[in-house]
Design a protein around this motif. Structure first.
Motif, short mmCIF file in Angstrom:
data_model
loop_
_atom_site.label_atom_id
_atom_site.label_comp_id
_atom_site.label_asym_id
_atom_site.label_seq_id
_atom_site.Cartn_x
_atom_site.Cartn_y
_atom_site.Cartn_z
N ALA A 185 77.33 64.73 153.51
CA ALA A 185 77.40 66.18 153.68
C ALA A 185 78.82 66.73 153.70
CB ALA A 185 76.68 66.59 154.96
N ALA A 186 79.82 65.90 153.41
CA ALA A 186 81.21 66.36 153.40
C ALA A 186 81.72 66.53 151.97
CB ALA A 186 82.10 65.39 154.17
N GLY A 187 80.81 66.87 151.07
CA GLY A 187 81.22 67.17 149.69
C GLY A 187 80.78 66.16 148.67
N GLY A 188 80.35 64.99 149.10
CA GLY A 188 80.00 63.94 148.15
C GLY A 188 78.88 64.31 147.21
N LEU A 189 77.88 65.03 147.70
CA LEU A 189 76.70 65.32 146.90
C LEU A 189 76.93 66.40 145.85
CD1 LEU A 189 73.92 65.12 149.64
CD2 LEU A 189 74.64 63.36 148.01
N HIS A 190 77.98 67.19 145.99
CA HIS A 190 78.27 68.16 144.92
C HIS A 190 79.56 67.83 144.17
CE1 HIS A 190 81.28 70.47 147.28
NE2 HIS A 190 80.46 70.32 148.31
N ARG A 191 80.52 67.18 144.83
CA ARG A 191 81.76 66.86 144.10
C ARG A 191 81.58 65.63 143.20
NH1 ARG A 191 85.13 68.56 149.05
NH2 ARG A 191 85.85 70.61 148.38
N LEU A 192 80.79 64.66 143.62
CA LEU A 192 80.65 63.46 142.80
C LEU A 192 80.06 63.78 141.43
CD1 LEU A 192 81.33 60.47 142.97
CD2 LEU A 192 79.01 60.05 143.83
N PRO A 193 78.96 64.57 141.34
CA PRO A 193 78.46 64.90 140.00
C PRO A 193 79.37 65.84 139.21
CG PRO A 193 77.13 65.98 141.69
CD PRO A 193 78.04 65.02 142.40
N GLU A 194 80.35 66.44 139.85
CA GLU A 194 81.36 67.22 139.12
C GLU A 194 82.40 66.31 138.49
OE1 GLU A 194 83.01 69.80 142.03
OE2 GLU A 194 81.38 71.28 141.92
N ARG A 195 82.59 65.12 139.08
CA ARG A 195 83.67 64.24 138.65
C ARG A 195 83.20 63.11 137.75
NH1 ARG A 195 87.57 65.09 142.85
NH2 ARG A 195 89.01 63.61 141.88
#
Length: 270
Positions: free
Chosen positions: A152-162
């Motif tokens: 919940a510290a960004g992994g679920l939205h930043r990872l698929p961006e990268r």
């Protein structure tokens, strides 16, 4: 010189003073998570120390680039689960997120220098950084599901961006780790080094950035970070609001003069 982040900060508990170390050199601020006995898992006090160091990076005109790394051969294994289980301790800071970073990115570039494990919140810190250098033995992942938690510290939205969506989905649902080489192939990591050399390589990358105009560096990062939220109709106008003042600055004129005179520019930050 390596210092304790609390040396000139009031109100930091004595027991937390060595959890975060700060090194200033040639315009670069190196922030080291210093809990090697716990694979640099983060407590609330460590998050507060990192947040203060990030504030220092942004407000100090003599600093151009930040680097975040971990002591003792690991980057960060996320939050301290023992403190969470025993006291319900939350290392996230209101309005700023995990380590004071994941919900409040610094204006200036931040490089992750990764050795060993960068897992859970540690991987999310990596994802919040602008550039990543990793030792070849590094392993990255968001294994929260293995403990009944979510990233919940960004992994679920930043990872698929990268990285590709299906790969991000696999990592999120299985909790499996990926190697530094795989992360490099997917574009998440900028450079893979020999083990133990990530910080050295990160400092070299910081030096390449730091030789450029400080105003232009901050503006360039801002456009790259902000533009996905702009509509197609407003993208050029929003960009000009940021870049026009930089391109008319004294530093821009100095850069042109230095090129014409075949000398290094003397930046003034204005």
């Amino acid at each position: 010189m390596m210092t304790n982040v609390a040396d000139n900060r009031a109100g930091v508990p004595m027991e937390s003073q060595d959890e975060v170390l700060v090194d200033r050199e040639d315009g670069v601020l190196v922030i080291t998570i210093n809990r090697p006995h716990a694979r640099n898992s983060v407590t609330r006090s460590a998050s507060e120390g990192i947040a203060r160091a990030l504030d220092e990076l942004d407000v100090d005109r003599d600093l151009t680039v930040g680097i975040i790394t971990g002591a003792g051969g690991n980057f960060c294994a996320g939050m301290d689960l023992k403190a969470f289980a025993a006291r319900g301790e939350d290392p996230s800071l209101p309005g700023r997120g995990f380590v004071g970073l994941t919900e409040a990115l610094p204006r200036k570039p931040l490089i992750a220098a990764v050795e060993g494990y960068a897992l859970a919140g540690g991987c999310e810190v990596v994802l919040a950084c602008d550039l990543v250098v990793a030792g070849q033995g590094a392993k990255l992942g968001i294994p929260e599901v293995k403990r009944g938690l979510t990233a919940a510290a960004g992994g679920l939205h930043r990872l698929p961006e990268r990285i590709p969506r299906n790969v991000a989905m696999e990592l999120a649902l299985t909790g499996d780790m990926m190697t530094a080489e795989r992360a490099y192939q997917l574009g998440l990591v900028n450079e893979v080094t020999e083990d133990g050399q990530a910080l050295i390589a990160a400092k070299a990358l910081a030096a390449r950035i730091g030789g450029n105009g400080p105003l232009a560096i901050v503006a360039s990062k801002r456009v790259i970070v902000d533009y996905p939220t702009w509509s197609t109709a407003e993208i050029w106008e929003r960009q000009r609001e940021i870049t026009d003042v930089i391109n008319a600055s004294a530093d821009a004129k100095e850069g042109a003069r230095a090129f014409a005179e075949k000398r290094p520019p003397r930046w003034q930050g204005r």
